[in-house]
Design a protein around this motif. Structure first.
Motif, mmCIF file in Angstrom:
data_model
loop_
_atom_site.group_PDB
_atom_site.id
_atom_site.type_symbol
_atom_site.label_atom_id
_atom_site.label_comp_id
_atom_site.label_asym_id
_atom_site.label_seq_id
_atom_site.Cartn_x
_atom_site.Cartn_y
_atom_site.Cartn_z
ATOM 1 N N GLU A 275 -24.712 36.224 12.557
ATOM 2 C CA GLU A 275 -24.359 34.833 12.309
ATOM 3 C C GLU A 275 -25.460 34.120 11.522
ATOM 4 O OE1 GLU A 275 -21.562 32.643 13.093
ATOM 5 O OE2 GLU A 275 -20.820 34.694 12.881
ATOM 6 N N ILE A 276 -26.707 34.378 11.902
ATOM 7 C CA ILE A 276 -27.833 33.764 11.182
ATOM 8 C C ILE A 276 -27.850 34.226 9.732
ATOM 9 C CG2 ILE A 276 -30.356 33.698 11.011
ATOM 10 C CD1 ILE A 276 -30.436 33.834 14.079
ATOM 11 N N ARG A 278 -25.280 35.366 7.977
ATOM 12 C CA ARG A 278 -24.115 34.809 7.272
ATOM 13 C C ARG A 278 -24.354 33.357 6.855
ATOM 14 N NH1 ARG A 278 -19.927 31.658 8.485
ATOM 15 N NH2 ARG A 278 -20.512 31.506 10.693
ATOM 16 N N ARG A 279 -24.892 32.583 7.751
ATOM 17 C CA ARG A 279 -25.113 31.168 7.446
ATOM 18 C C ARG A 279 -26.237 30.994 6.419
ATOM 19 N NH1 ARG A 279 -23.758 27.611 12.839
ATOM 20 N NH2 ARG A 279 -21.979 28.873 13.525
ATOM 21 N N ASP A 282 -24.623 31.787 3.149
ATOM 22 C CA ASP A 282 -23.740 30.712 2.720
ATOM 23 C C ASP A 282 -24.520 29.512 2.166
ATOM 24 O OD1 ASP A 282 -21.573 32.198 3.461
ATOM 25 O OD2 ASP A 282 -21.269 31.199 5.379
ATOM 26 N N SER A 283 -25.728 29.312 2.713
ATOM 27 C CA SER A 283 -26.550 28.184 2.256
ATOM 28 C C SER A 283 -27.473 28.548 1.112
ATOM 29 C CB SER A 283 -27.366 27.630 3.433
ATOM 30 O OG SER A 283 -28.249 28.619 3.934
#
Length: 286
Positions: A275-276, A278-279, A282-283
């Motif tokens: 999750e870390i 992926r985010r 994305d950023s």
């Protein structure tokens, strides 16, 4: 042939397990996981739920040796609900379902009276978090379209940790890691698992996840800590209850919980790491 038999018996004696049945069961379980994820991922969620229900049954039976009777059927219902919530509602669904299930379990214990209430309530809460909640992260790993890659990466990481801790411990182990909890585990086994799980994680992230190898190395480090901790915690539970295995369903492994112990602790850590990443991607940070 007799020499091979003698070697196998020596390994079994030192490791405390029958090696060949253990390998066979492991290969079967990996094939089952791969097939469920490669066909319809919801089947994998069903398999996780079944494993959790069997684990609750084993834990219920084990705890009766200490005169603690956790509500097996209430926990089974909670397991189905938490698994469904994780599949359909993601991490939010899993969290809310757990928050609802916990007070419900306590309320359902009230008709039993006050005798032993604290012990039973505490053990029930442990069972709820230990099994359906933590197992929910296996389902969360499988939810996205790349669920097969995510779960198989976990399989590689935990497999490297367990396998090479076992092998290096058997071949070179001399210094106990936690003698009061698990006498068979050694520092040499931990070092072996650390080296090979980092390598396995790097390869898995590069070839399976199509991601940076160094992220896999970090995931390998985290997996060694979490999976080993999960294994030791289950060993502590068994030692306190004076039992060798939680069950005998899986030849060479013991019970379902004896196979899930490290996976349950490693799954949330890998889910968080992914999750870390992926985010961050994305950023634009990665």
């Amino acid at each position: 042939m007799s020499d091979l038999h003698s070697i196998n018996e020596a390994i079994n004696k030192r490791a405390g397990r029958k090696l060949l049945p253990s390998i066979g069961v492991s290969l079967f379980l990996i094939s089952l996981v791969w097939f469920s994820l490669a066909s319809y991922r919801v089947i994998f969620a069903g398999l996780v739920t079944i494993a959790v229900i069997l684990g609750i049954r084993e834990l219920h039976h084990a705890l009766t040796t200490t005169k603690i009777d956790i509500p097996q059927w209430s926990l089974t219902t909670a397991a189905v609900a938490l698994s469904a919530a994780a599949w359909f509602g993601g991490v939010s669904g899993l969290s809310v379902a757990t928050a609802i299930a916990f007070p419900c379990l306590l309320v359902l214990l009230l008709p039993r009276g006050t005798e032993g209430f604290v012990g039973t309530a505490s053990a029930s809460a442990l069972a709820l978090i230990y099994l359906p909640f933590l197992a929910g992260f296996l389902i969360l790993l499988a939810r996205p379209s790349n669920g097969l890659a995510r779960v198989m990466t976990l399989v590689v990481l935990v497999g490297c940790n367990d396998t090479f801790a076992y092998l290096t411990g058997v071949l070179f182990g001399k210094h106990p890691l936690a003698p009061k909890i698990s006498p068979k585990k050694t520092i040499e086994g931990l070092v072996g698992s650390l080296v090979f799980t980092v390598i396995g994680g790097s390869l898995a992230f590069h070839f399976i996840m199509d991601s940076d190898w160094w992220l896999g190395a970090i995931a390998g480090l985290v997996t060694v800590f979490t999976a080993t901790a999960g294994d030791l915690i289950e060993s502590a539970l068994k030692r306190d209850m004076a039992i060798k295995d939680m069950g005998n369903l899986l030849p060479g492994h013991g019970g379902i919980m004896d196979r899930l112990d490290s996976v349950l602790f490693a799954a949330p850590a890998l889910w968080l790491a992914l999750e870390i990443v992926r985010r961050a991607q994305d950023s634009g940070l990665l």
